[in-house]
Write an enzyme that holds these catalytic residues in place. Structure first.
Site, mmCIF file in Angstrom:
data_model
loop_
_atom_site.group_PDB
_atom_site.id
_atom_site.type_symbol
_atom_site.label_atom_id
_atom_site.label_comp_id
_atom_site.label_asym_id
_atom_site.label_seq_id
_atom_site.Cartn_x
_atom_site.Cartn_y
_atom_site.Cartn_z
ATOM 1 N N LYS A 21 63.286 41.103 61.244
ATOM 2 C CA LYS A 21 63.091 40.286 62.400
ATOM 3 C C LYS A 21 61.862 39.777 62.910
ATOM 4 C CE LYS A 21 67.503 41.327 62.313
ATOM 5 N NZ LYS A 21 68.268 42.409 63.130
HETATM 6 C C1 LIG Z 1 69.755 43.042 63.118
HETATM 7 C C2 LIG Z 1 70.912 42.787 64.031
HETATM 8 C C3 LIG Z 1 71.418 43.519 65.109
HETATM 9 C C4 LIG Z 1 70.927 45.109 64.620
HETATM 10 O O1 LIG Z 1 69.658 45.609 64.783
HETATM 11 P P1 LIG Z 1 69.282 46.804 64.233
HETATM 12 O O2 LIG Z 1 68.024 46.972 65.222
HETATM 13 O O3 LIG Z 1 68.970 46.884 62.937
HETATM 14 O O4 LIG Z 1 70.278 47.973 65.120
HETATM 15 C C5 LIG Z 1 72.388 43.194 65.778
HETATM 16 N N1 LIG Z 1 72.751 41.973 65.970
HETATM 17 C C6 LIG Z 1 72.271 40.969 65.138
HETATM 18 C C7 LIG Z 1 72.635 39.695 65.260
HETATM 19 C C8 LIG Z 1 71.270 41.362 64.055
HETATM 20 O O5 LIG Z 1 70.742 40.458 63.315
#
Ligand SMILES: *Cc1c(COP(=O)(O)O)cnc(C)c1O
Length: 389
Positions: A192
């Site tokens: 991210k």
């Molecule tokens: C990555 C992601 C999540 C989950 O994130 P984590 O921190 O890995 O639990 C939830 N929703 C979306 C749209 C994502 O891209």
């Protein structure tokens, strides 16, 4: 030209980031120390939200946000089929059900027209959702003003899944400000925009939700005598008021997050530059490039192309495989969530959401991350051109 494998996304860790982590390791607290509130306050301030609660992942953040919204057995939560499974799973953790709203073929976010239509129908059936979770896909905000208006009419709680979108804007305001929602969730997974290794956060402007989120993060326990039932037994005393979880983040992670946050604008500026560059380099190819709503300013978590011609669409899988073979770490965001076996077992069927499925047959995520060099990007483009021929 650059050789070697080019991933679709990756973190960028500076020496300042490393030092921030080392500093915590040498301090008195590895968890539940001062780095967590400092990180929370900094994100809240950046986004213009009143409160922030850091947790162990965005999945955890979505779970406690749903619990704080009062989601429980018999309730419904709606989200986009074009998302990571966590946006839908969070309802099931609460014993509630999920349903989906098909996507807008231009933005790939959930369609506002479709949402309005389905809300009206659900209103007549008396099966309105308690929670709606718009996902800011690829970093581009949903039309939050329209969603806020629907929330007023149909009385649902809005939880923005902004896992892709920290650093982005909507109508000139930072994503996370919660002007058009009750809560916003961020992810700090390494792919991210900024990372804490694993980590997530819930932002809100509502004091009542904030209090609940804080408790749910840590077993449902409070140490605040004002919140206790009856009187405190003494300075050691705490009360568990409800069933919470251990979704705490560590100080080690929060220190990394705080350090990364100082670089957020630089990260997003680079992503925007690279996205613009893709737009220029790819414009003459038979592809659909990412449409940007003029009300939004994306954080560009993902750069997605869609194949635009029938013969290319038929070759979608082989084009994808050829790119991977050539060391280009393309990806596909997302397999429509309801096509997962878990959701098929719950009764969802193929072609329930035709726009999401059509998109799935055509989409490819190209590499995009802060450290992607222009020469590596040139190789992505050259390889893509070759493969499309
Ligand atoms: C990555 C992601 C999540 C989950 O994130 P984590 O921190 O890995 O639990 C939830 N929703 C979306 C749209 C994502 O891209």
């Amino acid at each position: 030209m650059e050789t070697g494998y080019i991933p679709y996304g990756r973190q960028d860790i500076s020496t300042a980031d490393i030092q921030a982590v080392v500093d915590v390791l040498q301090s008195d607290w590895l968890t539940q120390g001062p780095a967590i509130p400092r990180f929370e306050q900094a994100v809240a301030e950046y986004c213009g939200a009143r409160y922030a609660v850091a947790v162990s992942s965005a999945t955890a953040a979505l779970h406690i946000a749903c619990l704080a919204a009062g989601l429980g057995p018999g309730d419904r939560s709606w989200t986009s089929p074009n998302t990571f499974v966590a946006s839908a799973n969070c309802a099931h953790y609460c014993g509630a059900n999920t349903d989906f709203i098909d996507i807008d073929p231009k933005t790939y976010n959930l369609s506002i027209t479709e949402l309005a239509k389905q809300l009206e129908a659900a209103h007549h059936r008396q099966q309105l959702p308690k929670v709606v979770i718009p996902v800011h896909f690829a970093g581009q905000s949903c039309d939050m003003a329209a969603i806020a208006q629907l929330a007023q009419t149909y009385h649902f709680t809005t939880i923005e899944d902004a896992s892709h979108a920290i650093g982005g804007q909507y109508r000139g305001q930072p994503i996370g400000c919660c002007t058009y929602s009750d809560m916003t969730v961020f992810s700090f997974h390494p792919v991210k925009i900024i990372t804490t290794g694993e980590g997530g956060m819930v932002l809100t402007n509502r004091a009542d939700l904030y209090e609940k989120l804080i408790r749910l993060r840590s077993h449902g326990i409070t140490r605040d005598p004002n919140l206790m039932r009856g009187l405190s037994d003494g300075p050691w005393y705490y009360q568990q008021l409800e069933l919470g979880l251990n979704y705490r983040i560590t100080d080690i992670q929060a220190a990394l997050g705080f350090s990364q946050l100082q670089r957020l604008d630089e990260f997003v500026a680079r992503r925007r530059f690279l996205a613009d560059r893709y737009n220029q380099l790819l414009q003459s190819l038979p592809l659909i490039l990412p449409y940007q709503d003029p009300n939004t300013n994306s954080s560009w978590h993902l750069y997605i192309i869609q194949l635009a011609e029938a013969d290319l669409i038929r070759r979608h899988r082989s084009i994808f495989e050829a790119l991977r073979q050539a060391g280009i770490g393309v990806n596909l965001h997302y397999i429509p969530v309801y096509l997962q076996p878990y959701y098929q077992d719950l009764g969802f069927s193929h072609q329930s959401f035709p726009m999401a499925e059509q998109y799935y047959q055509r989409a490819i995520s190209l590499p995009l991350y802060y450290g992607l060099t222009e020469s590596a990007q040139d190789r992505v483009v050259a390889t893509l051109k070759e493969v499309l021929q």
